[in-house]
Design a protein around this motif. Structure first.
Motif, PDB file in Angstrom:
ATOM      1  N   ILE A 154       4.788  -5.725  66.921  1.00  0.00           N
ATOM      2  CA  ILE A 154       5.240  -5.591  65.320  1.00  0.00           C
ATOM      3  C   ILE A 154       6.691  -4.627  65.864  1.00  0.00           C
ATOM      4  O   ILE A 154       7.878  -5.727  64.711  1.00  0.00           O
ATOM      5  N   ARG A 155       6.643  -4.049  66.684  1.00  0.00           N
ATOM      6  CA  ARG A 155       8.375  -3.292  66.851  1.00  0.00           C
ATOM      7  C   ARG A 155       8.957  -4.262  67.941  1.00  0.00           C
ATOM      8  O   ARG A 155      10.518  -4.470  67.292  1.00  0.00           O
ATOM      9  N   SER A 171       9.151  -7.437  67.244  1.00  0.00           N
ATOM     10  CA  SER A 171       9.378  -8.967  66.514  1.00  0.00           C
ATOM     11  C   SER A 171      10.786  -8.454  65.539  1.00  0.00           C
ATOM     12  O   SER A 171      11.620  -8.764  65.494  1.00  0.00           O
ATOM     13  N   GLY A 172      11.046  -6.888  65.561  1.00  0.00           N
ATOM     14  CA  GLY A 172      12.973  -7.211  65.324  1.00  0.00           C
ATOM     15  C   GLY A 172      12.227  -7.169  64.123  1.00  0.00           C
ATOM     16  O   GLY A 172      13.267  -6.746  62.683  1.00  0.00           O
ATOM     17  N   LYS A 173      10.696  -6.962  63.087  1.00  0.00           N
ATOM     18  CA  LYS A 173      11.160  -7.907  61.768  1.00  0.00           C
ATOM     19  C   LYS A 173      10.831  -6.408  60.914  1.00  0.00           C
ATOM     20  O   LYS A 173      11.112  -6.470  59.548  1.00  0.00           O
ATOM     21  N   VAL A 174      10.488  -5.376  61.842  1.00  0.00           N
ATOM     22  CA  VAL A 174      10.211  -4.351  61.243  1.00  0.00           C
ATOM     23  C   VAL A 174      10.769  -2.638  61.370  1.00  0.00           C
ATOM     24  O   VAL A 174      10.216  -3.168  63.020  1.00  0.00           O
ATOM     25  N   ARG A 200       6.215   1.842  58.880  1.00  0.00           N
ATOM     26  CA  ARG A 200       6.382   0.289  58.161  1.00  0.00           C
ATOM     27  C   ARG A 200       5.618  -0.087  59.202  1.00  0.00           C
ATOM     28  O   ARG A 200       4.267  -1.032  59.153  1.00  0.00           O
ATOM     29  N   MET A 247       1.848  -2.297  58.587  1.00  0.00           N
ATOM     30  CA  MET A 247       2.487  -3.768  59.016  1.00  0.00           C
ATOM     31  C   MET A 247       1.166  -4.135  60.301  1.00  0.00           C
ATOM     32  O   MET A 247       0.470  -4.862  59.967  1.00  0.00           O
ATOM     33  N   ASN A 285      -2.511  -5.971  59.431  1.00  0.00           N
ATOM     34  CA  ASN A 285      -2.711  -7.560  60.603  1.00  0.00           C
ATOM     35  C   ASN A 285      -4.150  -6.916  60.623  1.00  0.00           C
ATOM     36  O   ASN A 285      -5.275  -7.864  61.133  1.00  0.00           O
TER      37      ASN A 285
END
Length: 104
Positions: free
Chosen positions: A42-43, A45-48, A53, A57, A61
């Motif tokens: 998740i980290r 991916s750069g989206k969160v 957070r 996420m 998931n």
């Protein structure tokens, strides 16, 4: 009262000391590695942004995956029960037919 051992797990660049019975140590370490991997995905991916957070996420998931797998297991169990009922009905019919047949 049994005393638990403390296990240190490494998740997203932080160490956490967790009380854990010796027989659960391997499961805890496995869970921590799994969580660490999900959080890193998740980290990366750069989206969160932000560890909190990322953790939420990852939890969402993992929970989604767990609930989906549980639903699949429930559907499989239901299907298996139906198949067993069908087989039992067929056996009952075969036995009834065999009893109705004239004996020689």
């Amino acid at each position: 009262m049994t005393q638990s051992n403390t296990v240190t797990v490494h998740i997203l660049d932080k160490d956490y000391c967790i009380a854990c019975p010796p027989e659960e140590r391997a499961n805890l370490e496995s869970a921590a590695r799994y969580l660490d991997g999900k959080m890193r995905e998740i980290r990366m991916s750069g989206k969160v942004i932000g560890a909190d957070r990322v953790a939420v996420m990852a939890a969402l998931n993992i929970t989604h995956d767990l609930l989906h797998k549980q639903q699949n297991l429930d559907q499989q169990a239901s299907s298996t029960r139906e198949q067993v009922r069908d087989l039992l009905d067929r056996v009952d019919q075969a036995l009834a037919t065999d009893q109705d047949a004239p004996q020689s």
